[in-house]
Design a protein around this motif. Sequence first.
Motif, PDB file in Angstrom:
ATOM      1  N   GLU A  84     -20.674 -30.512 -48.199  1.00 42.10           N
ATOM      2  CA  GLU A  84     -20.062 -29.195 -48.396  1.00 42.10           C
ATOM      3  C   GLU A  84     -20.948 -28.114 -47.801  1.00 42.10           C
ATOM      4  O   GLU A  84     -20.484 -27.227 -47.063  1.00 42.10           O
ATOM      5  N   GLU A  85     -22.235 -28.179 -48.103  1.00 45.49           N
ATOM      6  CA  GLU A  85     -23.188 -27.217 -47.572  1.00 45.49           C
ATOM      7  C   GLU A  85     -23.261 -27.290 -46.056  1.00 45.49           C
ATOM      8  O   GLU A  85     -23.321 -26.265 -45.364  1.00 45.49           O
ATOM      9  N   LYS A  86     -23.241 -28.490 -45.526  1.00 43.03           N
ATOM     10  CA  LYS A  86     -23.348 -28.703 -44.082  1.00 43.03           C
ATOM     11  C   LYS A  86     -22.220 -28.028 -43.317  1.00 43.03           C
ATOM     12  O   LYS A  86     -22.445 -27.442 -42.251  1.00 43.03           O
ATOM     13  N   PHE A  87     -21.004 -28.089 -43.885  1.00 42.89           N
ATOM     14  CA  PHE A  87     -19.849 -27.574 -43.148  1.00 42.89           C
ATOM     15  C   PHE A  87     -19.379 -26.197 -43.628  1.00 42.89           C
ATOM     16  O   PHE A  87     -18.299 -25.761 -43.242  1.00 42.89           O
TER      17      PHE A  87
ATOM     18  N   PRO B  63     -17.690 -30.434 -31.323  1.00 43.17           N
ATOM     19  CA  PRO B  63     -18.160 -29.231 -32.025  1.00 43.17           C
ATOM     20  C   PRO B  63     -18.135 -29.449 -33.537  1.00 43.17           C
ATOM     21  O   PRO B  63     -17.388 -30.283 -34.039  1.00 43.17           O
ATOM     22  N   MET B  64     -18.974 -28.694 -34.235  1.00 40.53           N
ATOM     23  CA  MET B  64     -19.064 -28.806 -35.685  1.00 40.53           C
ATOM     24  C   MET B  64     -17.736 -28.408 -36.315  1.00 40.53           C
ATOM     25  O   MET B  64     -17.183 -27.344 -36.017  1.00 40.53           O
TER      26      MET B  64
END
Length: 327
Positions: free
Chosen positions: A125-128, A214-215
């Motif tokens: 969750e934090e990553k995205f 891409p992210m």
Amino acid sequence: MTERSHVKLLIIGSGPAGYTAAVYASRAMLEPMLIQGMQPGGQLTITTEVENWPGETEIQGPELMVKMEAHALAMGAEVVTDMVTRLDLSSRPFTAECDSGRVVRADAVILATGAQARWLGLPSEEKFKGFGVSACATCDGFFYRNREVIVIGGGNTAVEEALFLTKFASKVTLVHRRDSLRAEKILQNRLLNHPKVEVIWNHELSEVSGAETPMGVTGAVLRNLLDGTTRQVPADGIFVAIGHAPANELVKDQLELHNGGYVKVEPGSTRTSIPGVFAAGDLTDHVYRQAITSAGMGCMAALDAEHFLAAQDGVETVPEQLVASIA
């Protein structure tokens, strides 16, 4: 050069509680200063239709807050676009240090800092965050036109976010940990009868799936809370809507808290554990958490502050006289 000032009353926060306190305090001739904070207008600025504000059958959240700010200014309040980064309540006058370098000393303080979105605390969750994971459908919904999204939660916040997203998304999947929603019945009916909405019951978000380059989010891993199995659900965006936590960072080590971090006030008042410091709105309200109750508490805080300041000046007042003086 650091700007310094001394005021009778400092109001920190600019949601319904803060602006209402500013209106009442201005009418009581307290010449309040209100510092808006990082999100001027509070949570209502990221809300679309407001249908439960008395006198307005329907009004946009940002429009309502613009009106409240204008009302406070018209009454004579000083509204400052800045953010308090440190608040010293160890002695009076209290001292607030702002992001701009401004330093304000105040004889009394009303805290109306509201609440902030809660997160699940998952590493993925934090990553995205900002790359497909959001806590604000009003802010980011436009980016998901004709795409599939997931909303996590089952209360008013989640259902309102899901309904808003149906304006843009091709499909909205609501994921809830239980087998029934906690939202108001009228919102539940709208959601459950909407052709774009699917509800997945008894599941929680286990992991956010996504691409690196891409992210971006590609889906979610959901865990069944009844049998422990998991399933992959494709999605372009995930909106976490599990409520809010009180924004108590300025005072969590100075004031008495309860119920998971809400500022504790004396029953029937807005007085905190430090004389001269008052709290109103979602910062202290763990039960109702409505714009109208926040506004009511803002009124109470202004009256409590006026009574406190009058007592410090040796002026005899009683609550009935205070009410009459500003009615």
